[in-house]
Write a protein that holds these residues in place. Structure first.
Motif, short mmCIF file in Angstrom:
data_model
loop_
_atom_site.label_atom_id
_atom_site.label_comp_id
_atom_site.label_asym_id
_atom_site.label_seq_id
_atom_site.Cartn_x
_atom_site.Cartn_y
_atom_site.Cartn_z
N ASN A 287 0.85 -1.20 0.00
CA ASN A 287 0.00 0.00 0.00
C ASN A 287 0.88 1.24 0.00
OD1 ASN A 287 -0.11 1.23 3.03
ND2 ASN A 287 0.08 -1.00 3.14
N VAL A 288 0.50 2.20 -0.82
CA VAL A 288 1.19 3.49 -0.87
C VAL A 288 0.16 4.58 -0.67
CG1 VAL A 288 3.04 2.66 -2.37
CG2 VAL A 288 0.98 3.64 -3.39
N ALA A 289 0.60 5.71 -0.17
CA ALA A 289 -0.35 6.77 0.17
C ALA A 289 -0.13 8.00 -0.71
CB ALA A 289 -0.21 7.14 1.64
N ARG A 290 -1.15 8.80 -0.81
CA ARG A 290 -1.09 10.07 -1.52
C ARG A 290 -1.88 11.13 -0.75
NH1 ARG A 290 2.42 7.78 -3.84
NH2 ARG A 290 2.71 7.49 -6.08
N TYR A 291 -1.51 12.39 -0.94
CA TYR A 291 -2.25 13.53 -0.43
C TYR A 291 -3.23 13.98 -1.50
CZ TYR A 291 -3.15 18.33 1.15
OH TYR A 291 -3.76 19.50 1.54
N VAL A 292 -4.48 14.20 -1.14
CA VAL A 292 -5.50 14.61 -2.10
C VAL A 292 -5.43 16.13 -2.24
CG1 VAL A 292 -7.95 14.60 -2.68
CG2 VAL A 292 -6.93 12.64 -1.48
N ALA A 293 -4.98 16.61 -3.40
CA ALA A 293 -4.71 18.03 -3.60
C ALA A 293 -5.93 18.82 -4.07
CB ALA A 293 -3.57 18.20 -4.60
N ARG A 294 -6.97 18.13 -4.50
CA ARG A 294 -8.20 18.82 -4.90
C ARG A 294 -9.37 17.86 -4.75
NH1 ARG A 294 -6.46 19.31 -11.29
NH2 ARG A 294 -6.62 17.10 -11.83
N ASP A 295 -10.56 18.42 -4.57
CA ASP A 295 -11.74 17.60 -4.39
C ASP A 295 -11.89 16.61 -5.54
OD1 ASP A 295 -12.30 19.06 -2.13
OD2 ASP A 295 -13.93 20.23 -3.02
N THR A 296 -12.25 15.39 -5.19
CA THR A 296 -12.46 14.36 -6.21
C THR A 296 -13.51 13.40 -5.69
OG1 THR A 296 -11.33 12.75 -7.64
CG2 THR A 296 -10.61 12.86 -5.34
N GLU A 297 -13.71 12.29 -6.38
CA GLU A 297 -14.66 11.28 -5.91
C GLU A 297 -14.32 9.92 -6.48
OE1 GLU A 297 -18.38 11.15 -9.00
OE2 GLU A 297 -18.48 12.72 -7.45
N PHE A 298 -14.77 8.89 -5.79
CA PHE A 298 -14.71 7.52 -6.27
C PHE A 298 -16.09 6.90 -6.06
CE2 PHE A 298 -10.20 8.20 -5.41
CZ PHE A 298 -9.57 7.51 -6.45
N HIS A 299 -16.59 6.28 -7.09
CA HIS A 299 -17.86 5.57 -7.01
C HIS A 299 -18.98 6.45 -6.45
CE1 HIS A 299 -15.65 1.93 -8.04
NE2 HIS A 299 -14.76 2.30 -7.14
N GLY A 300 -18.96 7.72 -6.87
CA GLY A 300 -20.02 8.64 -6.50
C GLY A 300 -19.89 9.25 -5.12
N THR A 301 -18.83 8.91 -4.39
CA THR A 301 -18.64 9.43 -3.03
C THR A 301 -17.49 10.44 -3.03
OG1 THR A 301 -19.41 7.37 -2.05
CG2 THR A 301 -18.13 8.84 -0.64
N PRO A 302 -17.70 11.62 -2.46
CA PRO A 302 -16.66 12.65 -2.48
C PRO A 302 -15.45 12.29 -1.61
CG PRO A 302 -18.82 13.60 -2.00
CD PRO A 302 -18.97 12.12 -1.88
N VAL A 303 -14.30 12.71 -2.08
CA VAL A 303 -13.05 12.67 -1.29
C VAL A 303 -12.53 14.10 -1.29
CG1 VAL A 303 -10.73 11.73 -1.08
CG2 VAL A 303 -12.58 10.29 -1.98
N PRO A 304 -12.48 14.74 -0.13
CA PRO A 304 -12.18 16.17 -0.11
C PRO A 304 -10.70 16.49 -0.24
CG PRO A 304 -12.55 15.40 2.11
CD PRO A 304 -12.83 14.23 1.21
N GLU A 305 -10.42 17.68 -0.73
CA GLU A 305 -9.05 18.20 -0.71
C GLU A 305 -8.52 18.17 0.72
OE1 GLU A 305 -6.80 22.51 -1.30
OE2 GLU A 305 -8.72 22.14 -2.30
N GLY A 306 -7.25 17.78 0.86
CA GLY A 306 -6.63 17.72 2.17
C GLY A 306 -6.66 16.35 2.81
N ALA A 307 -7.39 15.41 2.20
CA ALA A 307 -7.47 14.06 2.77
C ALA A 307 -6.21 13.27 2.43
CB ALA A 307 -8.70 13.34 2.22
N ALA A 308 -5.98 12.21 3.20
CA ALA A 308 -4.94 11.22 2.89
C ALA A 308 -5.64 9.98 2.36
CB ALA A 308 -4.13 10.89 4.12
N ILE A 309 -5.07 9.38 1.32
CA ILE A 309 -5.68 8.20 0.73
C ILE A 309 -4.63 7.11 0.54
CG2 ILE A 309 -5.40 9.01 -1.66
CD1 ILE A 309 -8.19 7.71 -2.22
#
Length: 398
Positions: A287-309
């Motif tokens: 598993n590798v991680a990334r910082y979410v730099a802008r609002d996005t979504e997967f499968h219709g669910t939002p992932v906000p800017e600033g999140a870790a994924i």
């Protein structure tokens, strides 16, 4: 709640899950392709297409805050030259300096040295009834190769490996701690760098000291001393750790599938394909991680800017939507892409070297020890949530 036993729960620091994450990965793919861990505040994706997207889309999923969940959450200032923890345009500049060195052609040319290092580790075991895939080979050959490339003296190479190991190790169930800064052990290379600055040689350390390039600001310059130190530390750590895990998983998986091991003994031409299947089935970086730099979504669910994924490479490689029967180990499987070396801008520069080392190591092991059984009572997984693999893997030689 996320911890309800009826709901799937993924936690990279959970020792029981870490021991065998694949049943959880399968549930994630089926039940929660976008997963959110409330306790630790991170998202995770587990299907091949979603992980590939996360690795490829460098504008949305950035590396500049690190590729480890704890590092992203700590918001630590990273030194220049970490490469794997950088974004374009800086990453592009630094990567180009190394891409001319780590070409498939140049890495394949290292095969005689790799074979020599394998023989030096394995020949003293002739006639023995036990063999540890990590202590007797995995902890020795890869650091010899990367030490030779960098120009690190033989007598100091074990210390380099031990430092790289220590930087990744945690107590079981514990997170990595950074204390406000990222310490990758660069200071231990200071004397080598200063020596090479006065005594140039035919090695990568000298190449880095003398390389001239145009940086992201358009300035033509050479690397600073700090940049060279960081570069060398990153290369030394990455070059020894992941190949060690590959060798360990080769020993474990082929012991678990003796019929396929026998096929390799009979037909050595299958070994390159076996290495690819080992990498797919048990990727060193699961598993590798990334910082979410802008609002996005997967499968219709939002992932906000600033999140870790967390991008679950180990799950993606087994995704039956991409590869039928992905949870089965099969060296005869038709060749196909996996995400074990990443994808896109951060595709692993050392992939060609790892493949050469893995292939030669397996050839030399099978030449001497065609059959073995793992001493499961004394085998131990390394305690780290970043690079999953064996700390010790003793085997009985038949």
């Amino acid at each position: 709640m996320a911890t309800d036993r009826d709901q799937v729960y993924w936690d990279p620091w959970d020792v029981d899950i870490y021991a065998d994450p694949y049943p959880t990965f399968r549930r994630l793919r089926d039940e929660a392709p976008l997963y959110y861990n409330e306790r630790h505040d991170f998202f995770a994706v587990s299907r091949y297409d979603d992980v590939e997207r996360g690795l490829h889309d460098k504008e949305t999923f950035t590396s500049g805050r690190g590729a480890i969940l704890e590092l992203i959450k700590a918001n630590v200032q990273l030194p220049p030259g970490t490469l794997i923890f950088e974004d374009p345009p800086r990453h592009t500049v630094y990567r180009n300096l190394l891409s001319r060195v780590f070409t498939p052609r140049r890495m394949n040319a290292l095969e005689p040295q790799v074979r020599e290092y394998c023989a030096a580790s394995l020949d003293p075991l002739t006639g023995a009834d036990r063999f540890d895939f990590i202590a007797d080979l995995g902890a020795q050959m890869p650091v010899r190769v990367i030490g030779m490339l960098l120009g690190i003296p033989l007598q100091d190479q074990d210390a380099v490996r031990e430092t790289a190991d220590a930087n990744l190790r945690t107590k079981p169930g514990a997170k990595m701690s950074f204390g406000g800064r990222l310490d990758i052990g660069a200071d231990m290379f200071a004397e080598y760098i200063d020596w090479r600055a006065k005594h140039p040689s035919d090695d990568l350390m000298t190449d880095l000291l003398n390389a001239e390039f145009v940086d992201e600001s358009g300035v033509s310059r050479r690397l600073s001393r700090e940049e060279v130190l960081t570069y060398v530390a990153v290369i030394a750590g990455a070059g020894s750790e992941t190949t060690t895990r590959l060798i360990g998983w080769a020993g474990k998986l082929l012991a678990d599938h003796p019929d396929q091991r026998a096929d390799l003994v009979r037909d050595r031409s299958l070994i390159p394909r076996a290495i690819e299947e080992i990498l797919r089935f048990e990727p060193p970086a699961s598993n590798v991680a990334r910082y979410v730099a802008r609002d996005t979504e997967f499968h219709g669910t939002p992932v906000p800017e600033g999140a870790a994924i967390s991008l679950l490479v180990g799950s993606a490689n087994r995704d039956e939507r991409h590869r039928p029967d992905g949870d089965s180990f099969n060296i005869h499987r038709a060749a196909g892409p996996s995400l074990s070396f990443g994808h896109g801008a951060h595709f692993c520069l050392g992939a060609s070297l790892a493949r050469v080392e893995g292939r030669v190591a397996l050839e030399e092991i099978l030449r001497r020890f065609p059959e073995w059984d793992i001493d499961t009572e004394n085998a131990k997984l390394a305690s780290t949530a970043t690079v999953r693999g064996w700390e010790t893997l003793p085997a009985f030689i038949r």
